[in-house]
Design an enzyme around this catalytic site. Structure first.
Site, PDB file in Angstrom:
ATOM      1  N   THR A 166      -9.789 -53.701 -53.473  1.00 38.77           N
ATOM      2  CA  THR A 166      -8.878 -52.654 -53.013  1.00 38.77           C
ATOM      3  C   THR A 166      -8.944 -51.504 -54.016  1.00 38.77           C
ATOM      4  O   THR A 166      -9.755 -50.607 -53.878  1.00 38.77           O
ATOM      5  CB  THR A 166      -7.445 -53.198 -52.845  1.00 38.77           C
ATOM      6  N   LYS A 192     -11.007 -60.440 -57.103  1.00 39.38           N
ATOM      7  CA  LYS A 192     -10.559 -59.054 -57.024  1.00 39.38           C
ATOM      8  C   LYS A 192      -9.165 -58.964 -57.628  1.00 39.38           C
ATOM      9  O   LYS A 192      -8.402 -59.938 -57.642  1.00 39.38           O
ATOM     10  CB  LYS A 192     -10.557 -58.538 -55.590  1.00 39.38           C
ATOM     11  N   THR A 203      -1.612 -59.973 -57.642  1.00 42.86           N
ATOM     12  CA  THR A 203      -2.410 -59.565 -56.494  1.00 42.86           C
ATOM     13  C   THR A 203      -3.849 -59.712 -56.854  1.00 42.86           C
ATOM     14  O   THR A 203      -4.483 -58.789 -57.309  1.00 42.86           O
ATOM     15  CB  THR A 203      -2.190 -58.133 -56.059  1.00 42.86           C
ATOM     16  N   GLU A 287      -5.475 -50.867 -63.254  1.00 45.15           N
ATOM     17  CA  GLU A 287      -5.336 -49.497 -62.758  1.00 45.15           C
ATOM     18  C   GLU A 287      -4.875 -48.562 -63.870  1.00 45.15           C
ATOM     19  O   GLU A 287      -3.838 -48.777 -64.502  1.00 45.15           O
ATOM     20  CB  GLU A 287      -4.327 -49.459 -61.613  1.00 45.15           C
ATOM     21  N   ASN A 410      -0.057 -45.797 -58.488  1.00 51.27           N
ATOM     22  CA  ASN A 410       0.871 -46.611 -57.721  1.00 51.27           C
ATOM     23  C   ASN A 410       1.929 -45.792 -57.009  1.00 51.27           C
ATOM     24  O   ASN A 410       2.445 -46.214 -55.977  1.00 51.27           O
ATOM     25  CB  ASN A 410       1.504 -47.679 -58.625  1.00 51.27           C
ATOM     26  N   THR A 415       1.026 -42.878 -50.033  1.00 57.62           N
ATOM     27  CA  THR A 415       1.332 -41.508 -49.606  1.00 57.62           C
ATOM     28  C   THR A 415       0.246 -40.518 -49.995  1.00 57.62           C
ATOM     29  O   THR A 415       0.262 -39.402 -49.554  1.00 57.62           O
ATOM     30  CB  THR A 415       2.656 -41.059 -50.209  1.00 57.62           C
TER      31      THR A 415
END
EC number: 2.3.1.35
Length: 415
Positions: A166, A192, A203, A287, A410, A415
């Site tokens: 992702t 992942k 996750t 991230e 995040n 959005t």
């Protein structure tokens, strides 16, 4: 009984891999773009298939809110009759109710039909945005397309790993081989994960494949132990996901009797190594991260105490932001250990940052702040070593720093 010849394990995957890694004997895979993701340049549906029945076991999220694939895989494992796994990225199929569970079952039925397996011989993994229904027409077409591309080589394995991603920036593939008497056993894992990472598991999805011959009970015990030592010792943001799954698939293509005694112990140790390699690769790809932080806690009364303190330090936003700013703020680290809920004598605590002593037996020591700061700023890896002097137990925990880029990624995720 298995041979008791001593085992020799060799690493096949470093970062980057020393040589391309393919599937273990008897496994094949493929990945395609099916349309689940908006970006047509990104693979989003992967298939892994064995040419014979496999022992399949799993370890799953401890979040009470569990995605449909987790619920289904829990029902189907452990088993001795699995044939493969179908994986989609982009939509998590979590918090989708009865319809989501029906979709998960349909995904496995589609994969089974496309590969000649029985309708309940497949497992399913999903990752992505929570609360969205799967586009099943696109999934169906993707499964059919992937089934026509199955291969066993490195390119196919790389594609499978890419189809799971992702927000990951790199694929995560690690392997080992181990010789047990006259048998060479292969272990290959793909994973992942880059955020929403916080034990117990986060996750993250992982599938470890092996051609070893294993009893289902031994496979489950080996995987459970490996997860405790690896995936349960990583964190990016402390957020445990709804979809976390680690699967072990053993197809027995190496032949011979089931592993036992010393051979089984050697296999279990090697499985821990593969899982640890995969686990560390997740925060290393965190991230927005600029540092991979290893928290080592030594001298604890028990491993559980060491893990709890390590996790508390790793999850501290103040510790993480200090490392992001290359600030050797030892007070944040020591105080985080103090609120972990583990009793220890503060006057016996010692702390080193990247091997440089900053706090000794409950008191600060003179150190060159510029030198310690440079040691953080000038390399991606940061080691925080806390010594409690309370016992002989120790543990390692891996996390990332916390940067403005993590917040942006995040905040903008949907959005």
């Amino acid at each position: 009984m298995a041979n008791s010849t001593s085992a020799t394990a060799t690493t096949e995957a470093d970062t980057p891999p020393a040589k391309p890694i393919g599937f273990p004997p008897g496994f094949r895979g493929a990945a395609v773009y099916s349309g689940v993701k908006e970006d047509k340049t990104k693979l989003d549906l992967s298939l892994i298939v064995s040419d014979r029945p496999v022992v399949a076991v799993g370890v799953y999220t401890q979040n009470l809110v569990q995605a449909a694939p987790v619920l289904l895989d829990r029902q189907r494992t452990p088993t001795t009759q699995a044939r493969g796994v179908v994986i989609n990225s982009g939509v998590a199929n979590a918090c989708t109710g009865a319809a989501g569970l029906a979709d998960a079952k349909q995904m496995t039925a589609l994969a089974a039909e496309a590969t000649g397996a029985g309708p309940e011989e497949f497992l399913v993994l999903s990752t992505g945005v929570i609360g969205h229904p799967l586009p099943m027409q696109k999934i169906a077409a993707g499964v059919s397309a992937a089934a026509q591309k199955m291969a066993a080589g490195p390119e196919a394995l790389e594609a499978v790993a890419r189809g799971m991603m992702t927000t990951d920036t790199v694929t995560k593939i690690r392997s080992r081989t181990i010789r047990l008497g006259d048998r060479e056993i292969s272990l290959v894992g793909v994973a992942k994960g880059a955020a929403m990472i916080g034990p117990n598991m986060a996750t993250m999805l992982a599938v470890v494949m092996t051609d070893a011959v294993l009893e289902a009970s031994d496979a489950q015990a080996a995987l459970s132990e490996a997860v405790v030592e690896s995936f349960n010792c990583i964190s990016v943001d402390g957020h445990t996901s709804t979809n976390d799954t680690v699967l072990l698939l053993a197809n027995g293509a190496a032949d011979g009797p089931p592993l036992a005694d010393r051979d089984l112990a050697a296999f279990r140790a090697t499985l821990v190594e593969v899982c640890e390699d995969l686990a560390v690769a997740i925060p290393a790809d965190g991230e927005g991260a600029t540092h991979l932080i290893t928290v080592e806690v030594h001298g604890a009364r028990s491993r559980d105490d060491a893990v709890r303190i390590g996790k508390t330090i790793a999850d501290s936003p103040l510790v993480k932001t200090a490392i992001a700013g290359a600030d050797p703020n030892w007070g944040r680290i020591v105080s985080a250990a103090g609120y972990a809920g583990v009793p220890f004598d503060p006057d016996r605590v010692t702390l080193l940052i990247n091997g440089l002593l900053v706090y000794d037996k409950g008191a600060p020591v003179p150190f060159d702040e510029a030198t310690v700061s440079d040691s953080i700023a000038n390399q991606r890896d940061t080691l925080l070593l806390l010594i409690l002097d309370e016992g002989s137990a120790s543990a390692r925990f891996w996390t990332t720093d916390l940067t403005a880029e993590y917040v942006r990624l995040n905040a903008d995720y949907r959005t």
